[in-house]
Design an enzyme around this catalytic site. Sequence first.
Site, PDB file in Angstrom:
ATOM      1  N   GLU A  34     -37.400  29.927 -14.075  1.00  0.00           N
ATOM      2  CA  GLU A  34     -36.508  31.407 -14.419  1.00  0.00           C
ATOM      3  C   GLU A  34     -37.064  31.824 -15.921  1.00  0.00           C
ATOM      4  O   GLU A  34     -36.959  32.893 -16.217  1.00  0.00           O
ATOM      5  CB  GLU A  34     -35.037  30.943 -14.351  1.00  0.00           C
ATOM      6  CG  GLU A  34     -34.783  30.660 -12.896  1.00  0.00           C
ATOM      7  CD  GLU A  34     -34.675  31.667 -12.179  1.00  0.00           C
ATOM      8  OE1 GLU A  34     -34.964  32.838 -12.643  1.00  0.00           O
ATOM      9  OE2 GLU A  34     -34.552  31.427 -11.031  1.00  0.00           O
ATOM     10  N   CYS A 189     -35.794  46.966  -1.892  1.00  0.00           N
ATOM     11  CA  CYS A 189     -35.104  48.148  -2.561  1.00  0.00           C
ATOM     12  C   CYS A 189     -35.607  48.364  -4.017  1.00  0.00           C
ATOM     13  O   CYS A 189     -35.013  47.908  -4.827  1.00  0.00           O
ATOM     14  CB  CYS A 189     -33.607  47.649  -2.683  1.00  0.00           C
ATOM     15  SG  CYS A 189     -32.603  48.889  -3.207  1.00  0.00           S
ATOM     16  N   CYS A 199     -34.642  49.324   6.247  1.00  0.00           N
ATOM     17  CA  CYS A 199     -33.559  48.310   5.552  1.00  0.00           C
ATOM     18  C   CYS A 199     -32.457  48.041   6.508  1.00  0.00           C
ATOM     19  O   CYS A 199     -31.773  48.980   7.076  1.00  0.00           O
ATOM     20  CB  CYS A 199     -33.387  49.301   4.212  1.00  0.00           C
ATOM     21  SG  CYS A 199     -31.872  48.457   3.310  1.00  0.00           S
ATOM     22  N   CYS A 205     -25.313  51.576   2.871  1.00  0.00           N
ATOM     23  CA  CYS A 205     -25.944  51.905   1.439  1.00  0.00           C
ATOM     24  C   CYS A 205     -25.265  53.234   1.079  1.00  0.00           C
ATOM     25  O   CYS A 205     -25.467  54.304   1.511  1.00  0.00           O
ATOM     26  CB  CYS A 205     -27.353  51.931   1.461  1.00  0.00           C
ATOM     27  SG  CYS A 205     -27.966  52.526  -0.175  1.00  0.00           S
TER      28      CYS A 205
HETATM   29  S1  SF4 Z   1     -30.983  51.699   2.136  1.00  0.00           S
HETATM   30 FE1  SF4 Z   1     -30.080  51.460   0.167  1.00  0.00          FE
HETATM   31  S2  SF4 Z   1     -30.150  49.002  -0.103  1.00  0.00           S
HETATM   32 FE2  SF4 Z   1     -31.626  49.626   1.503  1.00  0.00          FE
HETATM   33  S3  SF4 Z   1     -33.634  50.086   0.690  1.00  0.00           S
HETATM   34 FE3  SF4 Z   1     -32.583  52.150   0.538  1.00  0.00          FE
HETATM   35  S4  SF4 Z   1     -31.522  52.260  -1.322  1.00  0.00           S
HETATM   36 FE4  SF4 Z   1     -32.036  50.029  -1.045  1.00  0.00          FE
END
Ligand code: SF4
Length: 351
Positions: A34, A189, A199, A205
Site C-alpha cells: 500500500e 471505470c 460495465c 450508474c
Molecule cells: S457505467 Fe458508470 S460505473 Fe460503469 S464504467 Fe461507466 S461511468 Fe463507470
Amino acid sequence: MKDISKVLTDWYTHNKRDLPWRETKNAYNIWVSEIILQQTRVNQGLSYYYRFIEKFPDIFALASSDIDEILKIWQGLGYYSRARNMHITAKDLVENYNGIFPEEYSELIQLKGVGDYTASAIASISFNKKTPVLDGNVFRVLARLFGISESTQTKTGKDIFKNNAKELMGNTNPGILNQAIMEFGSLQCTPLNPDCSSCPLISVCFAYKHDLISSLPAKKQKIKQTIRYFNYLYIIYGNETFIEKRTKNDIWKLLYQIPLIETGELLSLTDLIKNKKIEEMFSNLTPTIEPDYIDIKHILSHQKIYSRFYRIRIDNLSNTILNEYIKVPVEKLSEYSIPVLLRKYFNLLDK
Ligand code: SF4
C-alpha cells in the site's frame, strides 16, 4: 435494485490482476504494497515490491536494517519520507508490539506514516474490519455511481464518500470489496473513456444516466508548485569525487548528493566563479571548471526544479571540501542512494 457490492466483488473475481499482495493477508506485505502503491502505478510498483520483500522479508528484517539500505531500495520511487517512516514504524512495532501489527484502525492510524488510506487497507484486508479505503479510484467510482459532486479534498467531502463506501459494505467481505472497487476504478471505470458499454453497473450508474461522466468526480484544485534552482558541482579529484548527506527537513532527506548550491536563478559560469560558497570551497586551489554544463528540469508534485551541473577538476583539496564532504571513489557512487535527478545526470554522462 442491484446489489452493487455483489456485482463489484463478482466482477473482481473474474477480472482482477494477479498481484503478489493479493495472495496474502499478511499485514506486513499489505502495508509494504500500500505504501509503494501510493506513489506509483502497479506495473512500476511491482518490481519495487519484489525487491523490498526480498531484502526485508518481514518486520524484523526491516526494523534491524540500516536506513541507507532501505533508501537504496526505494531509490526512484520518490517521497523518501515514506521509506523513513516505514523504518520508524518497523522499529516501533518490534519494540512495542512484538512485531505484530495491531488489528484496529484506531491503533494502526497511530503508527508513523500510516494515514487513513493505509490503516483502512490493512484493517480491512488483513483483519476483516469494515474500514473503507478511499483512493483516487474509489472516489471516481463512487462519485460516478452515486452522483457525488463534493470535492474529495475537503473533510465534508471525504466523510460523504466514506459513508457511501461503508453503506456498500453491508455483509460483504470488507477487504475484498475495498480491493474490488479500487480494481474496478483502475480497469473499468477509468478516468478517461471508462468502458461503460461492458460495465455491469451501467443500469444503476448516476453519471451514465445523467451524462455526467466527464464532470465526476469534481476536479481537484491544482497544487501550487514552488520553483527552485539547483547548481550542482561534480568535483573530480583523481578517481574520486565528493558527496554529502541531505539532513535538513526538505525533499530527499537522508539521500546523498554531490555539492549543491541553491540560488534564486541558475548560475552562469561567471556568476558561479563569484559565488561565495564556491570561493570558500576552492580557495587556494586552481579548479578547472568545464564550460559545458548540463541543464536538467525535474518536476516533483509540489516543486519544479531547474538544475545545472558543472564538472570541476581539482588537483588539491581545500579544508572546506575536506571537512564538509565525503570523499568517495567515482565507481562507488552507484552504491549510494541518490535522488532521481542526480541519477539522470550520471546516466547522461555515461552516454
Ligand atoms: S457505467 Fe458508470 S460505473 Fe460503469 S464504467 Fe461507466 S461511468 Fe463507470
